[in-house]
Design a protein around this motif. Sequence first.
Motif, PDB file in Angstrom:
ATOM      1  N   THR A  91       0.833  -1.210   0.000  1.00  0.00           N
ATOM      2  CA  THR A  91       0.000   0.000   0.000  1.00  0.00           C
ATOM      3  C   THR A  91       0.870   1.264   0.000  1.00  0.00           C
ATOM      4  O   THR A  91       2.087   1.186  -0.147  1.00  0.00           O
ATOM      5  CB  THR A  91      -0.940   0.000   1.222  1.00  0.00           C
ATOM      6  N   GLY A  92       0.231   2.399   0.205  1.00  0.00           N
ATOM      7  CA  GLY A  92       0.945   3.686   0.152  1.00  0.00           C
ATOM      8  C   GLY A  92       2.188   3.738   1.032  1.00  0.00           C
ATOM      9  O   GLY A  92       3.196   4.323   0.636  1.00  0.00           O
ATOM     10  N   HIS A  93       2.122   3.130   2.203  1.00  0.00           N
ATOM     11  CA  HIS A  93       3.312   3.109   3.072  1.00  0.00           C
ATOM     12  C   HIS A  93       4.485   2.431   2.370  1.00  0.00           C
ATOM     13  O   HIS A  93       5.638   2.831   2.544  1.00  0.00           O
ATOM     14  CB  HIS A  93       3.023   2.347   4.369  1.00  0.00           C
ATOM     15  N   TRP A 118       1.760  12.358   7.460  1.00  0.00           N
ATOM     16  CA  TRP A 118       2.573  11.721   6.411  1.00  0.00           C
ATOM     17  C   TRP A 118       4.004  12.219   6.429  1.00  0.00           C
ATOM     18  O   TRP A 118       4.940  11.459   6.159  1.00  0.00           O
ATOM     19  CB  TRP A 118       1.892  11.833   5.040  1.00  0.00           C
ATOM     20  N   CYS A 164       4.202  16.287   0.564  1.00  0.00           N
ATOM     21  CA  CYS A 164       2.974  15.513   0.384  1.00  0.00           C
ATOM     22  C   CYS A 164       1.957  16.423  -0.313  1.00  0.00           C
ATOM     23  O   CYS A 164       1.572  17.449   0.252  1.00  0.00           O
ATOM     24  CB  CYS A 164       2.465  15.068   1.761  1.00  0.00           C
ATOM     25  N   GLY A 166      -1.174  15.869  -1.055  1.00  0.00           N
ATOM     26  CA  GLY A 166      -2.494  15.844  -0.409  1.00  0.00           C
ATOM     27  C   GLY A 166      -2.358  15.323   1.014  1.00  0.00           C
ATOM     28  O   GLY A 166      -2.392  14.113   1.231  1.00  0.00           O
ATOM     29  N   SER A 168      -3.679  14.153   3.914  1.00  0.00           N
ATOM     30  CA  SER A 168      -5.038  13.717   4.229  1.00  0.00           C
ATOM     31  C   SER A 168      -5.362  13.790   5.717  1.00  0.00           C
ATOM     32  O   SER A 168      -6.520  13.711   6.092  1.00  0.00           O
ATOM     33  CB  SER A 168      -5.240  12.292   3.721  1.00  0.00           C
ATOM     34  N   ASP A 193       4.405  12.587  -2.409  1.00  0.00           N
ATOM     35  CA  ASP A 193       3.334  11.649  -2.053  1.00  0.00           C
ATOM     36  C   ASP A 193       2.052  12.164  -2.710  1.00  0.00           C
ATOM     37  O   ASP A 193       1.613  13.285  -2.436  1.00  0.00           O
ATOM     38  CB  ASP A 193       3.200  11.635  -0.518  1.00  0.00           C
ATOM     39  N   VAL A 195      -0.763  10.032  -2.752  1.00  0.00           N
ATOM     40  CA  VAL A 195      -1.699   8.952  -2.420  1.00  0.00           C
ATOM     41  C   VAL A 195      -3.149   9.441  -2.471  1.00  0.00           C
ATOM     42  O   VAL A 195      -4.027   8.778  -3.029  1.00  0.00           O
ATOM     43  CB  VAL A 195      -1.365   8.354  -1.033  1.00  0.00           C
ATOM     44  N   CYS A 196      -3.399  10.604  -1.881  1.00  0.00           N
ATOM     45  CA  CYS A 196      -4.787  11.094  -1.793  1.00  0.00           C
ATOM     46  C   CYS A 196      -5.101  12.160  -2.829  1.00  0.00           C
ATOM     47  O   CYS A 196      -6.166  12.773  -2.755  1.00  0.00           O
ATOM     48  CB  CYS A 196      -5.041  11.665  -0.405  1.00  0.00           C
ATOM     49  N   GLN A 218      -6.485   2.961  -3.828  1.00  0.00           N
ATOM     50  CA  GLN A 218      -7.829   2.881  -3.240  1.00  0.00           C
ATOM     51  C   GLN A 218      -8.464   4.233  -2.973  1.00  0.00           C
ATOM     52  O   GLN A 218      -9.401   4.329  -2.205  1.00  0.00           O
ATOM     53  CB  GLN A 218      -7.763   2.069  -1.938  1.00  0.00           C
ATOM     54  N   LYS A 219      -7.924   5.268  -3.599  1.00  0.00           N
ATOM     55  CA  LYS A 219      -8.454   6.619  -3.344  1.00  0.00           C
ATOM     56  C   LYS A 219      -9.138   7.103  -4.628  1.00  0.00           C
ATOM     57  O   LYS A 219     -10.111   6.490  -5.049  1.00  0.00           O
ATOM     58  CB  LYS A 219      -7.328   7.534  -2.892  1.00  0.00           C
TER      59      LYS A 219
HETATM   60  C1  LIG Z   1      -1.289  11.070   1.875  1.00  0.00           C
HETATM   61  C2  LIG Z   1      -1.152   9.648   2.275  1.00  0.00           C
HETATM   62  N1  LIG Z   1       0.045   9.048   2.181  1.00  0.00           N
HETATM   63  C3  LIG Z   1       0.217   7.766   2.517  1.00  0.00           C
HETATM   64  C4  LIG Z   1      -0.840   7.002   2.965  1.00  0.00           C
HETATM   65  C5  LIG Z   1      -0.609   5.573   3.362  1.00  0.00           C
HETATM   66  O1  LIG Z   1      -1.322   4.741   2.502  1.00  0.00           O
HETATM   67  P1  LIG Z   1      -1.739   3.239   2.921  1.00  0.00           P
HETATM   68  O2  LIG Z   1      -2.679   3.338   4.072  1.00  0.00           O
HETATM   69  O3  LIG Z   1      -2.388   2.761   1.649  1.00  0.00           O
HETATM   70  O4  LIG Z   1      -0.502   2.511   3.253  1.00  0.00           O
HETATM   71  C6  LIG Z   1      -2.098   7.579   3.078  1.00  0.00           C
HETATM   72  C7  LIG Z   1      -3.250   6.800   3.576  1.00  0.00           C
HETATM   73  O5  LIG Z   1      -4.331   7.276   3.771  1.00  0.00           O
HETATM   74  C8  LIG Z   1      -2.265   8.935   2.718  1.00  0.00           C
HETATM   75  O6  LIG Z   1      -3.450   9.547   2.813  1.00  0.00           O
END
Ligand SMILES: Cc1ncc(COP(=O)(O)O)c(C=O)c1O
Length: 406
Positions: A91-93, A118, A164, A166, A168, A193, A195-196, A218-219
């Motif tokens: 995932t994002g991490h 983040w 980052c 977005g 979140s 980043d 991700v969002c 998944q966003k």
């Molecule tokens: C901006 C941002 N970076 C990283 C992540 C981490 O993603 P994940 O929960 O898919 O590992 C998130 C998760 O919500 C996020 O919003």
Amino acid sequence: MGGADTHARPEEKVFPVSDKIKGPQGVIKVPYRILMGPGPSNAHPRILAAQTLPLLGHLHPPFLALMDEIKAGLQYAFQTESKYTLLISGTGHAGMELCLANMLEPGQKVIIGNNGIWGERCADMAKRYEANVIELKCPPGQSFTFEEVKKAVEEHKPALLFLCQGESSTGVQQSLAGMGELCHQNGALLLVDTVCSLGAVPFFGDAWGVDICYSGSQKALSASPGTTPFFMSQKAHDRLTSRKTGVHSYNYDLNLLGKYWGWYEGRFYHHTGIVSLWYGMREALAIVYETGLETMWKRHRELYDQLWEGLRDLGLEPFAENPADQLPSVNTIKVPEGIDWLGLNNYVMGKYNLEIAGGLGPSAGKVWRIGIMGFNATAANIALVIAAFKDGLQSQGFHGAKKTAS
Ligand SMILES: Cc1ncc(COP(=O)(O)O)c(C=O)c1O
């Protein structure tokens, strides 16, 4: 001499099945929920359908062809001509960790823009890779100005700058204008980043000089969690190939992953691709391409306007006070004094099957978070969120800026 184990001894009995897995028909049951938090958001049915297709071997030619389609889709989504695109298994991490593991060597300086969770997580990870971490901070709910970042980059001359787009946890959008050029003039690479934010707000990988970037499936891309879009520039690739030390992670070593994803001649078995999820991402990227990025950005922006018109009418206010800082895809709403935020979340979940999330990190206990992302980004969903807020707040005696005595 060795030999196959048997279960002939009396203590080697097979346990009976746990009651937990014995449903009446033995079939999994999951309630339908409208996921309007910061993610995962509901997946597009076409993506879920793709994930039910028969498995292929992870090196079968039709699967390799599908990986090539994914790489092309990522070039469009990230607006890059770089051939160094792939999906990370994780995932994002995992995306965050992969970028740090490949771009940093022990002792190298990294500036981490930390205005939410983040940035905090990124600093934690970079320290684990023994980097020299310099945290650039600003109050949660605000973004960094170009001048603040410039001062830090010129003073410290880092190898890498993390921002980052977005945030979140606080609902903040970071402007990236000029950041790539600033980094390159000072010998740094730019890590972002998304991700969002990818698919929800404008992003121009090449034009903004972004060197290395990960996103979220998944966003706003409306796929399942578990696999992470990624790209890097030629400059980042040059950094990778000129490292003095090896990449400390086998799983995230881009030298090896690139060989699986066909960046170079031939293909190499690094790990088993997440076959079904990659079918899903292939469809997600096809939907992005068919819809068009500009249409997606416009739709998210319009729905953000619709959301805030409704929330302001209810007497609610944004946590990110400056409109230029507000992230349309994850909206943070201040919890009015005297209101039980978790009580409201539970109320709307019980009555409407609707997920509204609480805060995270620096915003925990202070905000609700509403996602407007991808397949969920519809006028009907926004109208439902506003109606549910109205109902939930009234159920706690809130009728505007002040809570009335009950
Ligand atoms: C901006 C941002 N970076 C990283 C992540 C981490 O993603 P994940 O929960 O898919 O590992 C998130 C998760 O919500 C996020 O919003």
